[in-house]
Design a protein around this motif. Structure first.
Motif, PDB file in Angstrom:
ATOM      1  N   ALA A  19       2.977   9.787  41.723  1.00 40.06           N
ATOM      2  CA  ALA A  19       2.216   8.975  42.042  1.00 40.06           C
ATOM      3  C   ALA A  19       3.201   8.287  43.380  1.00 40.06           C
ATOM      4  CB  ALA A  19       1.999   7.122  41.137  1.00 40.06           C
ATOM      5  N   ALA A  62      -1.019   2.233  33.244  1.00 40.70           N
ATOM      6  CA  ALA A  62      -0.721   2.531  34.431  1.00 40.70           C
ATOM      7  C   ALA A  62      -1.555   3.614  34.600  1.00 40.70           C
ATOM      8  CB  ALA A  62       0.578   4.711  34.382  1.00 40.70           C
ATOM      9  N   SER A  69      -3.268   7.975  41.406  1.00 43.90           N
ATOM     10  CA  SER A  69      -2.388   8.117  41.740  1.00 43.90           C
ATOM     11  C   SER A  69      -1.475   7.595  42.394  1.00 43.90           C
ATOM     12  CB  SER A  69      -2.105   9.552  42.350  1.00 43.90           C
ATOM     13  OG  SER A  69      -1.415  10.693  41.470  1.00 43.90           O
ATOM     14  N   LYS A  70      -0.751   6.513  42.081  1.00 45.03           N
ATOM     15  CA  LYS A  70      -0.269   5.154  42.654  1.00 45.03           C
ATOM     16  C   LYS A  70       0.132   4.478  41.898  1.00 45.03           C
ATOM     17  CE  LYS A  70      -4.728   3.372  45.865  1.00 45.03           C
ATOM     18  NZ  LYS A  70      -5.495   2.150  46.031  1.00 45.03           N
ATOM     19  N   ARG A  71       1.478   4.236  42.474  1.00 45.82           N
ATOM     20  CA  ARG A  71       2.342   3.192  41.582  1.00 45.82           C
ATOM     21  C   ARG A  71       2.494   1.712  41.228  1.00 45.82           C
ATOM     22  NH1 ARG A  71       6.506   7.144  41.454  1.00 45.82           N
ATOM     23  NH2 ARG A  71       7.812   6.105  40.766  1.00 45.82           N
ATOM     24  N   LEU A 162       3.407   7.347  36.150  1.00 47.97           N
ATOM     25  CA  LEU A 162       4.109   7.561  37.828  1.00 47.97           C
ATOM     26  C   LEU A 162       4.918   8.236  37.996  1.00 47.97           C
ATOM     27  CD1 LEU A 162       4.801   3.376  38.743  1.00 47.97           C
ATOM     28  CD2 LEU A 162       2.671   4.422  38.216  1.00 47.97           C
TER      29      LEU A 162
END
Ligand code: FHF
Ligand code: ZN
Length: 187
Positions: A19, A62, A69-71, A162
């Motif tokens: 991510a 998450a 797809s991000k942290r 992540l």
């Protein structure tokens, strides 16, 4: 509102992707997402709401599990003590990073499950017993904390998402309950 319909399952390539970090100062969209992720955890741990909405109880979530797809992760670990009902850990974490960890490893005696995995996978998931973590909180402030035992395990499960890692990647394929000497088993 986030429900189980928003959660992607194993086989979806987003769960195997690395991510992207979020920008700081945080974008409104990312703050809102974090709030909604935490609301999901609250709902999933409320017996009435969980039943109504058909939610599996969760202590962590998450963003990649939502196909984002991000942290970003949310964790909400209830105390389990009626005398002391404060959650032992409750936070939305942006760009969480493990700065250092103990030599000692630990695993949950019950093994792990995942909201993105609709099957039981038996075996010990060996992780670090203690971690030092940095992250940006929901107010956009950089934090640095130390976690151990169950809280450290939950955060490592979330950070794995992540990085495209699933809990069963850590299970010994030959002997799922094999443990090296000195690994702490958390009951
Ligand atoms: C869970 N549920 O939260 C598990 C799954 C070790 O990425 O642990 O897939 F609801 C996030 C009290 C104690 C109340 C336990 C990290 C597991 C993370 C979510 N539930 C619980 C509770 C639970 C996953 N996940 C079995 C759904
Ligand atoms: Zn998971």
């Amino acid at each position: 509102m986030i429900t189980m319909d928003n959660i992607i399952r194993e086989g979806n390539p987003t769960l195997r992707a690395v991510a992207k970090e979020v920008t700081v100062p945080l974008a409104d969209e990312d703050i809102t997402l974090g709030t909604e992720m935490m609301e999901f955890l609250h709902n999933s741990q409320d017996p009435v709401k969980a039943e109504e909405l058909g939610l599996r109880g969760g202590v962590g979530l998450a963003a990649p599990q939502l196909d984002i797809s991000k942290r970003i992760i949310a964790v909400h670990v209830p105390s389990g003590d009626l005398e002391n009902p404060e959650p032992t850990l409750s936070a939305v974490m942006y760009n969480p990073k493990i700065l250092s960890h103990s030599v000692q490893d630990a695993c949950l005696g019950e093994g792990e499950g995942c909201l993105s995995v609709d099957r039981e996978v038996p075996g010990y998931v060996v992780r670090h017993n203690k971690i030092t973590l940095s992250y940006v909180d929901a107010a956009g402030v950089k934090q640095k904390i130390r976690l151990k035992n169950y809280e450290a395990i939950v955060v490592q499960h979330e950070i794995d998402h992540l990085n495209g890692v699933m809990f069963y990647d850590h299970i010994n394929a030959e002997n799922p309950y094999a443990l090296q000497d000195g690994v702490l088993v958390i009951e």
